[in-house]
Every structure is written in C-alpha cells, then in structure tokens.
Design an enzyme around this catalytic site. Structure first.
Site, PDB file in Angstrom:
ATOM      1  N   CYS A 101      70.459  72.500  80.567  1.00 22.68           N
ATOM      2  CA  CYS A 101      71.285  71.521  81.129  1.00 22.68           C
ATOM      3  C   CYS A 101      72.294  71.427  79.964  1.00 22.68           C
ATOM      4  O   CYS A 101      72.091  72.166  78.958  1.00 22.68           O
ATOM      5  CB  CYS A 101      70.405  70.174  80.795  1.00 22.68           C
ATOM      6  SG  CYS A 101      69.168  70.092  82.339  1.00 22.68           S
ATOM      7  N   ASN A 124      68.038  68.501  76.725  1.00 21.97           N
ATOM      8  CA  ASN A 124      68.382  69.847  77.270  1.00 21.97           C
ATOM      9  C   ASN A 124      66.844  70.758  76.916  1.00 21.97           C
ATOM     10  O   ASN A 124      66.417  70.778  75.908  1.00 21.97           O
ATOM     11  CB  ASN A 124      69.303  70.768  76.855  1.00 21.97           C
ATOM     12  CG  ASN A 124      69.513  71.930  77.287  1.00 21.97           C
ATOM     13  OD1 ASN A 124      68.812  72.377  78.366  1.00 21.97           O
ATOM     14  ND2 ASN A 124      69.958  72.872  76.226  1.00 21.97           N
ATOM     15  N   GLY A 125      65.994  71.078  78.004  1.00 22.85           N
ATOM     16  CA  GLY A 125      64.909  71.776  77.628  1.00 22.85           C
ATOM     17  C   GLY A 125      63.921  71.438  78.705  1.00 22.85           C
ATOM     18  O   GLY A 125      63.925  71.074  79.820  1.00 22.85           O
ATOM     19  N   TYR A 133      74.226  84.706  78.946  1.00 23.96           N
ATOM     20  CA  TYR A 133      74.693  84.185  80.185  1.00 23.96           C
ATOM     21  C   TYR A 133      75.050  82.922  80.110  1.00 23.96           C
ATOM     22  O   TYR A 133      76.158  82.362  80.759  1.00 23.96           O
ATOM     23  CB  TYR A 133      73.672  84.661  81.434  1.00 23.96           C
ATOM     24  CG  TYR A 133      74.117  83.959  82.552  1.00 23.96           C
ATOM     25  CD1 TYR A 133      74.767  84.545  83.490  1.00 23.96           C
ATOM     26  CD2 TYR A 133      73.456  82.818  82.741  1.00 23.96           C
ATOM     27  CE1 TYR A 133      75.080  83.831  84.799  1.00 23.96           C
ATOM     28  CE2 TYR A 133      73.473  82.070  84.105  1.00 23.96           C
ATOM     29  CZ  TYR A 133      74.291  82.703  85.051  1.00 23.96           C
ATOM     30  OH  TYR A 133      74.599  82.113  86.126  1.00 23.96           O
ATOM     31  N   ASP A 151      76.680  94.106  84.847  1.00 27.09           N
ATOM     32  CA  ASP A 151      76.216  92.678  84.869  1.00 27.09           C
ATOM     33  C   ASP A 151      75.594  92.246  83.673  1.00 27.09           C
ATOM     34  O   ASP A 151      75.239  92.857  83.065  1.00 27.09           O
ATOM     35  CB  ASP A 151      75.338  92.477  86.393  1.00 27.09           C
ATOM     36  CG  ASP A 151      75.404  91.221  86.777  1.00 27.09           C
ATOM     37  OD1 ASP A 151      76.123  90.476  86.118  1.00 27.09           O
ATOM     38  OD2 ASP A 151      74.921  91.026  88.131  1.00 27.09           O
ATOM     39  N   ASP A 152      75.418  90.883  83.812  1.00 26.05           N
ATOM     40  CA  ASP A 152      74.649  90.556  82.550  1.00 26.05           C
ATOM     41  C   ASP A 152      73.394  90.681  82.750  1.00 26.05           C
ATOM     42  O   ASP A 152      72.732  90.780  81.481  1.00 26.05           O
ATOM     43  CB  ASP A 152      75.081  88.837  82.537  1.00 26.05           C
ATOM     44  CG  ASP A 152      74.844  88.011  83.798  1.00 26.05           C
ATOM     45  OD1 ASP A 152      73.713  87.936  84.058  1.00 26.05           O
ATOM     46  OD2 ASP A 152      75.815  87.781  84.291  1.00 26.05           O
ATOM     47  N   GLY A 212      74.834  73.274  84.259  1.00 20.50           N
ATOM     48  CA  GLY A 212      74.000  72.580  85.335  1.00 20.50           C
ATOM     49  C   GLY A 212      74.987  71.932  86.259  1.00 20.50           C
ATOM     50  O   GLY A 212      75.802  71.250  85.830  1.00 20.50           O
TER      51      GLY A 212
END
Ligand code: SF4
Length: 489
Positions: free
Chosen positions: A2, A100-101, A255, A361-362, A28
């Site tokens: 988030c 966030n978490g 990412y 790609d990542d 998010g």
C-alpha cells in the site's frame, strides 16, 4: 503493498496529500482515503483510483493543516469501501492511522482486543489492530497531554504484540504526528521537512517521490524499529525501540517502488540498471544467439536497456503497453490478470519477425502473463524466444502484505529451469541469482546487510512464520479469490 502519506503543515494539506497519493498510486489501485484535521476530522474514502475518488468538492471540504492519506492494495480482507484506510478511534484524544504491511497474528490480537480490552473492530483491516493496541496503551497511561515518552511506550507495546510488517503513520488530535516502522523495517518509510512558515512542515510517506513532488526536502528514512513523533510545536522526537536486523523487502527495488524513489538510500532506477548489468553477465555465459532485446514494459525497461548495452545488442520496444490499464501483478484475482494481458500489451510484428528475441521482465510469478507474452511474440514470427527475469525464481508466499497467491501456484515451486522453460513455451529461461539481487541493492548502500527475500528463499526475517500461519494466510487468500470470482461471474 500500500502507499501512505501524512502531512503536518502550515496551510490546508489536502492538495499535497492528493498529489502525494497520485505519486504512489502504483502501490495500490483498489481503494484510497484521506482524513484531514482542523479541530474536526474530515473523511473521504472510496474504491478505485485516487483521481476517481476525490472530486473538486473534496478540495473544499477536506480542510485542515494536518492529514493522512492511503492508497490500498488488498492483502487480507475484502475489497469493500469499509476497509479503505485511514482508520479512526475516538478515544483517547481521537487518533487516525494508516499503514502499509500485514499483521500476521491478526486473529489472536483481535480476540485479545475484544476479550481483554472490550475493543471491537469495525472492519477486517489489520491497521485497526495496530490502531487499537496503540490507543489502548495510551488510554491506560491516563494522560491529559501527550509527551514523547507516552508515544514511545505505546509504540513499544505495538512492537511487543504485533507480528508481521508494518510502516505506520498516525495523528493524535491535539498531540502530534507519529510514524514508525516494524522492528525489521520490511516496508519503506521516509520523512522530510519544508520551510514554508514560521514552523517547519513535516511529511511522512512510503516513497521519497511523494516528498519530492510536494517540495519536502532533507529526506530521511524512518529506521527499523524506530519511532518518530512531531509534536504540536513541530519539535521532532525520535526513539530507537528495537535492535533487530534491518531487513527491507527486496521486491521494492525489483518491482514495487517507482524508479525515481530512494528506498533506504538506494535509488530504485540505479538498482534496476545494476540488475540488468548482473543479468547480462549470466546471459553472456550461455552464448545465446540473440538479435534483439525487448523489455516487458514498464518496470523491465531500465534493466533491459542495460542488458542490451552490456551485450552490445539491438534494443527495441516491440511490446507497446496501454498505459491506462492497471498493473497486472497487483490485480487481485488471476481471472482479472489473465484477461488483462491481451488488452495491456500489443506487439510490433516487424520488430520481432524472423528474429531471436530476448524478452526481459522483472519477475515470473505464476507464469500466465509470461506464457501469454511468449506466445504473442512467437505469433509475430520470432524464430526463438528467450525469457530473462531480473529477479530470482519466486517460490514462497509473502506474508508481509504482497498477494503472491498460494505456493502451489508459483511456476518455479519445485520446478527445474528446464521444466519452467517448457511450461512457458520459451527456448530458454534465465533468472537472476538471489546473491546478485542483494549485490545490486548493496551497490547503492553497503550498510544494508540483511534483507527480506522470503518469497525467493523461504527465510522469513520475523522468524514467526509457522506452517499454521502460512496455512491461514493461504486459506484467506483462496477465500478472497473465490469471493471475488463469484462477484465477477
Ligand atoms: S516476502 Fe518478498 S515481497 Fe514479501 S516482503 Fe519479503 S521480499 Fe518483499
């Protein structure tokens, strides 16, 4: 994953909160919310993107020089507006909080709050657990005025009880702004100041980019196990409450974070270029016959350019992304992810036809997106399709707030590279090593000696991730997915 932002300013802060939230929208896209304070709390929350939730009317209504904003990616719990953050408790003082978490011992703490403290949550959002433990501790201190020690003791209680990862920002009415990062500092958190009045303004955010664009400077990290408290006179108080090894999430650099952000003093763009450089060394050893390097946009671009440069190969942006479609990785259900790949990327056949293509790609999670892209490139007439992931194989679920699905769904789970190559329909799959990923971060900051790389190696830094915890989290995710699919059908 988030995004959070909190501002203690000199003028109305909603405009800066809004801009700040837009800058971390990538963290998010499910819901967002803002609560401001001008002697009263003013709230606006909703489902969807920041730009769609907040209207011109909110600019007038969300008054106050203090506020907190949040943009949400769902971890556990449903996706209704009732779980959009920030959250509020009335007592003591009136406290708002966003995080966030992910709280691992949610169920146990929820029972404890109800049975011992008669505190009932209003949703299944885990920030309410942190908020209520924090509020309960302040409440039993029985104080009329907040002093830094009151805050430090309340956060100490949170650290003692709450397991998992959490970066938190809170405001206590008439008291001040608080921010803290869990004892292992898994999720990022920074703060900065702005001299735009007699007293300095403060901002706290998930990523430095939010502070850059709102003109805050002197940016510092909130450390692992550290709490900062900015009182009403704008005095900054800090305390280091725990001394566990700081173990930031490696996937932030791969990412999640924006390339222009600094996570724990490591620029994300530089790190991705390093990842390209290290992966190029591996590719060189394989002696592949490659005509062109093509990134899977957007996050792979920085690493792919560096791979092409190191290998002296042609670089072409032969997959064009519709930028108005959300990030597929953070789309909550596999159903949404699969159907969006075809809409999201369109190839330029003339750049692929008759060529040996190295796609970059990542990461590769389930493999559905990668398989669809490889198929699309072959259908354009590519002779060979090699697929390089600049992160190591993902094999274990993340319990710290990233919905990586159940372990059975990881394409690399119990699979050899040959098996993965076959499943994806590629001619060769190349992965970054975990050592190189750590090295790429440490090139930017040698002081980071520990990491969370649990989704790669199964080593959860908090050490309390039992088989039971994993089972519960997987069960919750499966239920969420099932509910979501039922809603869509
Ligand atoms: S398990 Fe992976 S995604 Fe989750 S916090 Fe750790 S490194 Fe980040």
């Amino acid at each position: 994953m988030c995004g959070i932002i909190g501002i203690l300013g000199n003028d109305d802060v909603f405009k800066d909160l809004y801009q700040g939230l837009l800058s971390i929208q990538h963290r998010g896209q499910d819901s967002a919310g803002v609560i401001t304070y001008d002697g009263h709390f003013h709230t606006k929350k909703g489902n969807g993107l920041v730009r769609d939730i907040f209207t011109a009317d909110n600019f007038k209504r969300l008054k106050g020089n203090i506020g907190i904003g949040h943009t949400r990616y769902p971890t556990i719990g449903g996706r209704s507006g009732s779980v959009a953050q920030p959250f509020f408790v009335n007592s003591p003082f009136g406290i708002i909080m966003a995080h966030n978490g992910n709280v691992i011992n949610y169920t146990e703490l929820n029972k404890l709050l109800i049975n011992q403290h008669h505190r009932h949550l209003t949703s299944d959002n885990d920030v309410e657990i942190i908020l209520n433990i924090f509020a309960q501790e302040l409440s039993i201190q029985n104080i009329d005025k907040i002093e830094p020690d009151n805050i430090f003791r309340a956060v100490e209680k949170v650290f003692e009880q709450v397991k998992g990862s959490y970066s938190v920002v809170a405001y206590i009415a008439g008291g001040g702004m608080v921010a803290f990062r869990d004892p292992y500092g898994i999720k990022p958190l920074v703060y900065g100041t702005k001299k735009d009045g007699i007293l300095p303004s403060y901002a706290i955010a998930s990523e430095s980019v939010s502070l850059n664009i709102t003109n805050f400077s002197n940016i510092k990290n909130v450390g692992a196990g550290q709490v900062i408290f900015i009182d009403e006179k704008r005095q900054l108080h800090t305390s280091q409450l725990t001394h566990c090894p700081h173990s930031p999430c490696l996937f932030e650099w791969v990412y999640f974070a924006r390339p222009d952000s600094y996570i724990d003093n490591v620029n994300v763009y530089d790190c991705r270029v390093n990842l390209g450089r290290f992966l190029a060394e591996e590719i060189k050893k394989l002696n592949l016959d490659i005509d062109v390097v093509v990134p899977v946009p957007d996050s792979a671009r920085d690493a792919a350019i560096e791979i092409a440069r190191q290998l002296n190969l042609k670089y072409r942006e032969a997959l064009v992304k519709n930028r108005y479609i959300g990030r597929t990785f953070i789309m909550p259900t596999d159903h949404e992810r699969k159907s969006s790949v075809r809409h999201k990327l369109n190839p330029i056949p003339s750049e692929l036809k008759g060529k040996n293509v190295l796609l970059v790609d990542d990461s590769i999670v389930r493999g559905n997106t990668s398989r669809a892209i490889i198929k699309m490139v072959r259908e354009c007439g590519a002779k060979k399709v090699y697929f390089a992931s600049y992160s190591p194989p993902l094999r274990y679920p993340c319990v710290y707030g990233i919905d990586m699905q159940t372990k059975a769904e990881f394409i690399a789970r119990n699979a050899t590279i040959d098996k993965i190559t076959k499943k994806l329909g590629a001619d060769k799959v190349i992965y970054q090593s975990l050592e190189s990923l750590k090295k790429a971060v440490q090139t930017g900051n040698k002081e980071i000696t520990h990491f969370c790389g649990a989704c790669f190696d199964g080593q959860y830094p908090t050490g309390d991730v039992t088989a039971e915890v994993l089972k519960t989290i997987e069960r919750d995710r499966e239920t969420d997915q099932k509910n979501q699919l039922e809603l869509e059908i």
